[in-house]
Design an enzyme around this catalytic site. Sequence first.
Site, PDB file in Angstrom:
ATOM      1  N   ARG A  66       0.834  -1.205   0.000  1.00 48.49           N
ATOM      2  CA  ARG A  66       0.000   0.000   0.000  1.00 48.49           C
ATOM      3  C   ARG A  66       0.867   1.252   0.000  1.00 48.49           C
ATOM      4  O   ARG A  66       2.060   1.220   0.312  1.00 48.49           O
ATOM      5  CB  ARG A  66      -0.922   0.008   1.231  1.00 48.49           C
ATOM      6  CG  ARG A  66      -0.187   0.141   2.544  1.00 48.49           C
ATOM      7  CD  ARG A  66      -1.093   0.588   3.679  1.00 48.49           C
ATOM      8  NE  ARG A  66      -0.401   0.544   4.959  1.00 48.49           N
ATOM      9  CZ  ARG A  66       0.457   1.463   5.389  1.00 48.49           C
ATOM     10  NH1 ARG A  66       0.755   2.498   4.631  1.00 48.49           N
ATOM     11  NH2 ARG A  66       1.028   1.343   6.579  1.00 48.49           N
ATOM     12  N   GLY A  67       0.245   2.384  -0.299  1.00 53.46           N
ATOM     13  CA  GLY A  67       0.945   3.653  -0.206  1.00 53.46           C
ATOM     14  C   GLY A  67       1.089   4.085   1.250  1.00 53.46           C
ATOM     15  O   GLY A  67       0.511   3.499   2.155  1.00 53.46           O
ATOM     16  N   GLN A  69       3.316   5.530   4.808  1.00 46.71           N
ATOM     17  CA  GLN A  69       4.384   5.083   5.689  1.00 46.71           C
ATOM     18  C   GLN A  69       3.822   4.106   6.716  1.00 46.71           C
ATOM     19  O   GLN A  69       2.852   3.397   6.434  1.00 46.71           O
ATOM     20  CB  GLN A  69       5.016   6.312   6.365  1.00 46.71           C
ATOM     21  CG  GLN A  69       5.664   7.286   5.389  1.00 46.71           C
ATOM     22  CD  GLN A  69       7.017   6.817   4.893  1.00 46.71           C
ATOM     23  OE1 GLN A  69       7.719   6.091   5.555  1.00 46.71           O
ATOM     24  NE2 GLN A  69       7.382   7.251   3.684  1.00 46.71           N
ATOM     25  N   THR A  71       1.878   2.619   9.951  1.00 43.83           N
ATOM     26  CA  THR A  71       0.720   2.906  10.786  1.00 43.83           C
ATOM     27  C   THR A  71       0.493   1.731  11.725  1.00 43.83           C
ATOM     28  O   THR A  71       1.158   0.708  11.634  1.00 43.83           O
ATOM     29  CB  THR A  71      -0.541   3.213   9.958  1.00 43.83           C
ATOM     30  OG1 THR A  71      -1.528   3.798  10.801  1.00 43.83           O
ATOM     31  CG2 THR A  71      -1.099   1.965   9.299  1.00 43.83           C
ATOM     32  N   ALA A 155      -6.776   6.864   9.448  1.00 46.37           N
ATOM     33  CA  ALA A 155      -5.661   6.770   8.503  1.00 46.37           C
ATOM     34  C   ALA A 155      -6.118   6.097   7.212  1.00 46.37           C
ATOM     35  O   ALA A 155      -7.041   5.272   7.216  1.00 46.37           O
ATOM     36  CB  ALA A 155      -4.520   5.971   9.117  1.00 46.37           C
ATOM     37  N   LEU A 156      -5.458   6.450   6.108  1.00 47.49           N
ATOM     38  CA  LEU A 156      -5.721   5.856   4.806  1.00 47.49           C
ATOM     39  C   LEU A 156      -4.441   5.256   4.244  1.00 47.49           C
ATOM     40  O   LEU A 156      -3.360   5.824   4.402  1.00 47.49           O
ATOM     41  CB  LEU A 156      -6.211   6.919   3.810  1.00 47.49           C
ATOM     42  CG  LEU A 156      -7.702   7.120   3.600  1.00 47.49           C
ATOM     43  CD1 LEU A 156      -8.322   7.705   4.853  1.00 47.49           C
ATOM     44  CD2 LEU A 156      -7.942   8.041   2.415  1.00 47.49           C
ATOM     45  N   LEU A 169      -8.761   1.863   5.014  1.00 46.36           N
ATOM     46  CA  LEU A 169      -8.755   2.933   5.999  1.00 46.36           C
ATOM     47  C   LEU A 169      -9.038   2.367   7.379  1.00 46.36           C
ATOM     48  O   LEU A 169      -9.532   1.246   7.519  1.00 46.36           O
ATOM     49  CB  LEU A 169      -9.802   3.997   5.644  1.00 46.36           C
ATOM     50  CG  LEU A 169     -11.254   3.535   5.546  1.00 46.36           C
ATOM     51  CD1 LEU A 169     -12.197   4.693   5.869  1.00 46.36           C
ATOM     52  CD2 LEU A 169     -11.568   3.024   4.149  1.00 46.36           C
ATOM     53  N   CYS A 186       2.319   7.562  10.168  1.00 53.76           N
ATOM     54  CA  CYS A 186       2.226   7.964   8.766  1.00 53.76           C
ATOM     55  C   CYS A 186       3.441   8.782   8.319  1.00 53.76           C
ATOM     56  O   CYS A 186       3.375   9.528   7.334  1.00 53.76           O
ATOM     57  CB  CYS A 186       0.932   8.714   8.495  1.00 53.76           C
ATOM     58  SG  CYS A 186      -0.539   7.772   8.965  1.00 53.76           S
TER      59      CYS A 186
END
Length: 222
Positions: A66-67, A69, A71, A155-156, A169, A186
């Site tokens: 995933r995109g 940083q 989490t 967060a996403l 998310l 993140c």
Amino acid sequence: MIVKTLGWVDYLPTLEAMRAFTAARDADTPDELWLCEHPPTFTQGIAGKPEHLLLPGDIPVVPTERGGQVTYHGPGQVTAYPLVDLRRLGIYVKEYVFRLETALIQTLDGYGVTGLRVAGAPGIYVRPADPGAHAAPAGPTDPANAFKGLAKIAALGIKINRHCSFHGLALNVAMDLEPFGRINPCGYEGLETTSLDKIGVFTDWPTAASRLAERLSAQLTP
């Protein structure tokens, strides 16, 4: 959209199931939304920098595609994975992210909480000192500290493969926030995190998950 409440599930098997679903789907596969709660897990985005993992300790770190940083996922958090064909929806990634954030903002609004966007920092933020305030903060914005007075509550992190989304998310409902102190959430050093219970909103996981699912379904149905 088919909504599936998976409940309490380990992170890695869920990730593998998302990958398998996305690889096997075709143009006629119905979209799905998976709702779950994970045991304590740090997940690292594809471009994640190891220096943002400060002291993971006994919590496992799972690298992902995933995109974003690093989490944290853990008890008391609603994690939602929309498995959506963006081409069928007629939207691109930027619009998809906007709709995910809109669903979160609408969910928070149902609890009397004002969810905020921060440019360039996907996710949703609140003002812990005044979570229901709609007015803009008084005085000039400090461009050097876009997070001043804010805390991240959702967060996403997404991945698009052949126009289809996976990952998703996470909304903090009633969490032990200590693990967020073991990372730069993140990728932002010192970023404060919060959850609904910490700002005076008390609800249970099924209710929060149901409300979020309703808003995501509305945003992601053609």
